[in-house]
Motif scaffolding. Structure first.
Motif, short mmCIF file in Angstrom:
data_model
loop_
_atom_site.label_atom_id
_atom_site.label_comp_id
_atom_site.label_asym_id
_atom_site.label_seq_id
_atom_site.Cartn_x
_atom_site.Cartn_y
_atom_site.Cartn_z
N GLY A 54 0.83 -1.21 0.00
CA GLY A 54 0.00 0.00 0.00
C GLY A 54 0.86 1.25 0.00
O GLY A 54 2.08 1.18 0.15
N LYS A 55 0.19 2.38 -0.19
CA LYS A 55 0.91 3.66 -0.25
C LYS A 55 0.85 4.36 1.11
O LYS A 55 -0.21 4.45 1.73
CB LYS A 55 0.32 4.54 -1.34
CG LYS A 55 0.56 3.97 -2.74
CD LYS A 55 0.21 4.97 -3.83
CE LYS A 55 0.51 4.42 -5.21
NZ LYS A 55 -0.45 3.38 -5.62
N TRP A 56 2.00 4.83 1.53
CA TRP A 56 2.16 5.49 2.82
C TRP A 56 2.84 6.84 2.62
O TRP A 56 3.67 6.99 1.72
CB TRP A 56 3.04 4.63 3.74
CG TRP A 56 2.50 3.28 4.08
CD1 TRP A 56 2.41 2.19 3.24
CD2 TRP A 56 1.97 2.86 5.35
NE1 TRP A 56 1.86 1.12 3.92
CE2 TRP A 56 1.59 1.50 5.21
CE3 TRP A 56 1.81 3.50 6.59
CZ2 TRP A 56 1.05 0.76 6.26
CZ3 TRP A 56 1.26 2.76 7.63
CH2 TRP A 56 0.88 1.41 7.47
N ALA A 57 2.49 7.82 3.46
CA ALA A 57 3.22 9.09 3.50
C ALA A 57 4.25 8.95 4.61
O ALA A 57 3.90 8.62 5.75
CB ALA A 57 2.26 10.24 3.79
N CYS A 58 5.52 9.16 4.28
CA CYS A 58 6.61 8.87 5.23
C CYS A 58 7.50 10.08 5.47
O CYS A 58 7.77 10.86 4.55
CB CYS A 58 7.48 7.74 4.69
SG CYS A 58 6.58 6.23 4.34
N SER B 54 -2.20 18.44 -2.22
CA SER B 54 -2.66 18.95 -3.53
C SER B 54 -4.17 18.99 -3.69
O SER B 54 -4.67 19.67 -4.59
CB SER B 54 -2.04 18.11 -4.65
OG SER B 54 -2.34 16.74 -4.47
N VAL B 55 -4.95 18.29 -2.83
CA VAL B 55 -6.41 18.40 -2.95
C VAL B 55 -6.97 19.44 -1.97
O VAL B 55 -8.14 19.79 -2.03
CB VAL B 55 -7.15 17.04 -2.79
CG1 VAL B 55 -6.84 16.12 -3.96
CG2 VAL B 55 -6.80 16.37 -1.47
N GLY B 56 -6.11 19.92 -1.06
CA GLY B 56 -6.49 21.02 -0.15
C GLY B 56 -7.59 20.70 0.82
O GLY B 56 -8.33 21.59 1.24
N ASN C 9 -4.51 7.31 -6.07
CA ASN C 9 -4.03 8.61 -6.52
C ASN C 9 -3.72 9.49 -5.30
O ASN C 9 -4.50 10.38 -4.95
CB ASN C 9 -5.10 9.25 -7.42
CG ASN C 9 -4.56 10.41 -8.22
OD1 ASN C 9 -3.36 10.65 -8.25
ND2 ASN C 9 -5.46 11.15 -8.85
N PRO C 10 -2.59 9.28 -4.64
CA PRO C 10 -2.30 10.00 -3.40
C PRO C 10 -2.10 11.50 -3.61
O PRO C 10 -1.39 11.90 -4.55
CB PRO C 10 -0.99 9.36 -2.91
CG PRO C 10 -0.86 8.10 -3.66
CD PRO C 10 -1.54 8.31 -4.97
N PRO C 11 -2.74 12.34 -2.77
CA PRO C 11 -2.50 13.78 -2.85
C PRO C 11 -1.02 14.08 -2.61
O PRO C 11 -0.37 13.45 -1.77
CB PRO C 11 -3.37 14.34 -1.72
CG PRO C 11 -4.41 13.30 -1.50
CD PRO C 11 -3.74 11.99 -1.75
N ILE D 100 5.75 10.05 -0.55
CA ILE D 100 4.72 9.02 -0.72
C ILE D 100 5.44 7.76 -1.22
O ILE D 100 6.12 7.79 -2.25
CB ILE D 100 3.63 9.45 -1.73
CG1 ILE D 100 2.99 10.78 -1.31
CG2 ILE D 100 2.58 8.35 -1.88
CD1 ILE D 100 2.25 10.77 0.01
N THR D 101 5.32 6.69 -0.46
CA THR D 101 6.08 5.47 -0.74
C THR D 101 5.13 4.28 -0.88
O THR D 101 4.22 4.13 -0.08
CB THR D 101 7.06 5.19 0.43
OG1 THR D 101 7.80 6.38 0.69
CG2 THR D 101 8.00 4.05 0.12
N GLU D 102 5.39 3.46 -1.88
CA GLU D 102 4.65 2.21 -2.02
C GLU D 102 5.43 1.17 -1.21
O GLU D 102 6.55 0.81 -1.56
CB GLU D 102 4.59 1.80 -3.50
CG GLU D 102 4.08 0.39 -3.74
CD GLU D 102 2.57 0.29 -3.93
OE1 GLU D 102 2.00 -0.65 -3.36
OE2 GLU D 102 1.99 1.11 -4.66
#
Length: 213
Positions: A62-66, A94-96, A135-137, A146-148
């Motif tokens: 999964g995608k993580w913000a690190c 980016s989506v605010g 589609n991660p912001p 953002i890391t997979e």
């Protein structure tokens, strides 16, 4: 009052709380009930005296913000990292908009060669909610990546209270004792999973041992 409360919590971690955290703190408080669990499959549970001593789980890719920090104290590193992630979750993306909270937040740690201390650098990771997985912001902060992350098989054990270098080392040692001699898990990299915010005195945490591939 909420900001003053968090300021007091931050000071126990030897961190000062910037004024611009007032907005993210208020937003997090408003959305505190809506927390999405990170998906996993329970593979087995091992108990002692009718109590689950530890559990083996598999987490999908999964995608993580690190964020990685290397402050003098473990609590300082995770506090500074999570403040950055809070800004990202609340608006600085980016989506605010508020992305939503997921639990647990993971803190990946490494032991020194002697195994008596933690390395300074700690990676703190926030799992992106299901609706943003494809589609991660984009973070406004260049220090957030953002890391997979690939699938992960772990053996986990619950503990409660503060997470300091001392308590973490103690939990690792207790868990190793419980498991006995095994070469199925990594011995230098561990994960501390946090389920509640730092203001909860007896907050729930887990220590994760990472299974070898």
């Amino acid at each position: 009052r909420l900001f003053a409360h968090w300021e007091a919590v931050a000071s126990t971690h030897r961190v000062s709380l910037p004024r611009d955290m007032a907005g993210p703190i208020a937003q997090m408080a408003r959305h505190s009930q809506a927390r999405e669990p990170v998906p996993y499959v329970s593979l087995s549970q091992h108990g002692k005296c009718e109590e689950a001593a530890y559990e083996e789980r598999r987490y999908p890719a999964g995608k993580w913000a690190c964020v990685t920090m290397g402050e003098p104290m473990y609590e300082q590193s995770i506090s500074m990292s999570f403040m950055k992630l809070m800004r990202y979750i609340c608006k600085e993306n980016s989506v605010g908009c508020h992305l939503g909270m997921t639990v647990p937040v993971l803190n990946e740690i490494h032991l020194t060669k002697e195994g008596t201390k933690l390395e300074r650098e700690v990676l703190t990771a926030y799992y992106l909610p299901e609706e943003f997985q494809q589609n991660p912001p984009v973070p406004m902060d260049p220090e957030i990546h953002i890391t997979e992350r690939g699938p992960l098989r772990v053996i986990t054990r619950v503990f409660y209270g503060m997470t300091t270098e001392e308590t973490i080392l103690r939990e690792i040692s207790l868990f190793l004792e419980l498991l006995g001699s095994t070469d199925t898990v990594l011995r230098e990299t561990y994960i501390v999973a946090s389920y509640e915010n730092p203001s909860v005195p007896q907050r729930r945490n887990e220590i994760w041992f990472i299974c070898r591939a």
